[in-house]
Design a protein around this motif. Structure first.
Motif, mmCIF file in Angstrom:
data_model
loop_
_atom_site.group_PDB
_atom_site.id
_atom_site.type_symbol
_atom_site.label_atom_id
_atom_site.label_comp_id
_atom_site.label_asym_id
_atom_site.label_seq_id
_atom_site.Cartn_x
_atom_site.Cartn_y
_atom_site.Cartn_z
ATOM 1 N N LEU A 1 -8.119 -1.561 -3.377
ATOM 2 C CA LEU A 1 -7.339 -2.792 -3.422
ATOM 3 C C LEU A 1 -7.305 -3.357 -4.843
ATOM 4 O O LEU A 1 -6.260 -3.820 -5.311
ATOM 5 C CB LEU A 1 -7.916 -3.823 -2.450
ATOM 6 N N LYS B 1 2.648 0.106 6.156
ATOM 7 C CA LYS B 1 2.054 -1.030 6.864
ATOM 8 C C LYS B 1 0.786 -0.676 7.636
ATOM 9 O O LYS B 1 0.195 -1.520 8.268
ATOM 10 C CB LYS B 1 3.093 -1.613 7.820
ATOM 11 N N PHE B 2 0.389 0.593 7.621
ATOM 12 C CA PHE B 2 -0.828 1.003 8.324
ATOM 13 C C PHE B 2 -2.033 0.334 7.667
ATOM 14 O O PHE B 2 -2.224 0.430 6.451
ATOM 15 C CB PHE B 2 -0.978 2.526 8.281
ATOM 16 N N PRO B 3 -2.902 -0.339 8.433
ATOM 17 C CA PRO B 3 -4.015 -1.110 7.848
ATOM 18 C C PRO B 3 -5.227 -0.241 7.509
ATOM 19 O O PRO B 3 -6.325 -0.440 8.025
ATOM 20 C CB PRO B 3 -4.337 -2.118 8.952
ATOM 21 N N VAL C 1 -7.089 0.104 4.664
ATOM 22 C CA VAL C 1 -8.195 -0.574 3.985
ATOM 23 C C VAL C 1 -8.969 -1.442 4.972
ATOM 24 O O VAL C 1 -10.206 -1.447 4.977
ATOM 25 C CB VAL C 1 -7.662 -1.420 2.805
ATOM 26 N N GLU C 2 -8.270 -2.147 5.837
ATOM 27 C CA GLU C 2 -8.940 -3.002 6.807
ATOM 28 C C GLU C 2 -9.777 -2.187 7.788
ATOM 29 O O GLU C 2 -10.881 -2.590 8.165
ATOM 30 C CB GLU C 2 -7.909 -3.847 7.571
ATOM 31 N N LEU C 3 -9.271 -1.020 8.195
ATOM 32 C CA LEU C 3 -10.033 -0.163 9.109
ATOM 33 C C LEU C 3 -11.271 0.423 8.433
ATOM 34 O O LEU C 3 -12.333 0.541 9.055
ATOM 35 C CB LEU C 3 -9.142 0.952 9.657
ATOM 36 N N ALA D 1 0.844 -1.191 0.000
ATOM 37 C CA ALA D 1 0.000 0.000 0.000
ATOM 38 C C ALA D 1 0.882 1.245 0.000
ATOM 39 O O ALA D 1 1.978 1.235 0.558
ATOM 40 C CB ALA D 1 -0.899 -0.005 1.228
#
Length: 187
Positions: free
Chosen positions: A116, A72-74, A76-78, A68
């Motif tokens: 994504l 490494k900060f998530p 999309v998941e958040l 991304a």
């Protein structure tokens, strides 16, 4: 009678072949490759770092996904977690606030998936040609609708515009994926 060992030979002047079907040169080369691999394992173990992953042919592993842009900060998941939280809450709240929450949940979930898909497609990791061409056609329909208004002409043009934009973007996206993936049309 006892067993006789015999070497199978080819035409005159060629190297004898063992019963396993390999020549002495092939066996020596294989032995040298095994010795080099053992030396690499010993030097890696002595340095304390993990061995480098071996690149295999075929489908990339999860570790080979395109990174991304934000590291490494998530993110999309958040965003997906927020969308999944807003979705059931929209039904609990109800009314006009519930409709806004539902719309927000659908938009956030769609944007996370779209980001994504764009990243994987243009990195050559996995083809999302149809999805991305569909998004381009949807955007073209929205722009056409708001540019021409609610008249009969606008309604008559929506489907042809969507079809043309879909076909053109499908072809362009497929070509872009082929360039990024090394010639593969899909993966």
């Amino acid at each position: 009678m006892g067993k006789r060992s015999r070497k199978r030979g080819g035409p005159a002047g060629t190297e004898p072949v063992s019963a396993a079907g390999t020549t002495r040169a092939e066996r020596d080369a294989a032995r040298a490759r095994r010795a080099q691999a053992a030396e690499r394992r010993r030097s890696t173990a002595a340095s304390g770092r993990p061995p480098a992953p071996v690149r295999r042919r075929g489908r990339p592993t999860i570790d080979e996904r395109p990174p991304a842009p934000w590291g490494k900060f998530p993110l999309v998941e958040l965003v997906v977690l927020l969308a999944l939280t807003l979705l059931p809450l929209s039904f609990v709240v109800g009314g006009s606030r519930g409709r806004v929450m539902l719309t927000g949940a659908l938009v956030l979930g769609s944007l996370a998936g779209l980001e994504l898909s764009i990243r994987e497609h243009f990195a050559g990791y996995r083809s999302h040609t149809t999805l991305l061409a569909g998004v381009a056609a949807f955007v073209a329909v929205v722009v056409t609708f708001f540019a021409l208004g609610k008249g009969t002409l606008a309604r008559a043009l929506l489907l042809p515009v969507a079809g043309l934009v879909f076909l053109a973007s499908f072809w362009l996206l497929r070509q872009a994926f082929k360039r990024r993936s090394g010639g593969l049309g899909f993966r």
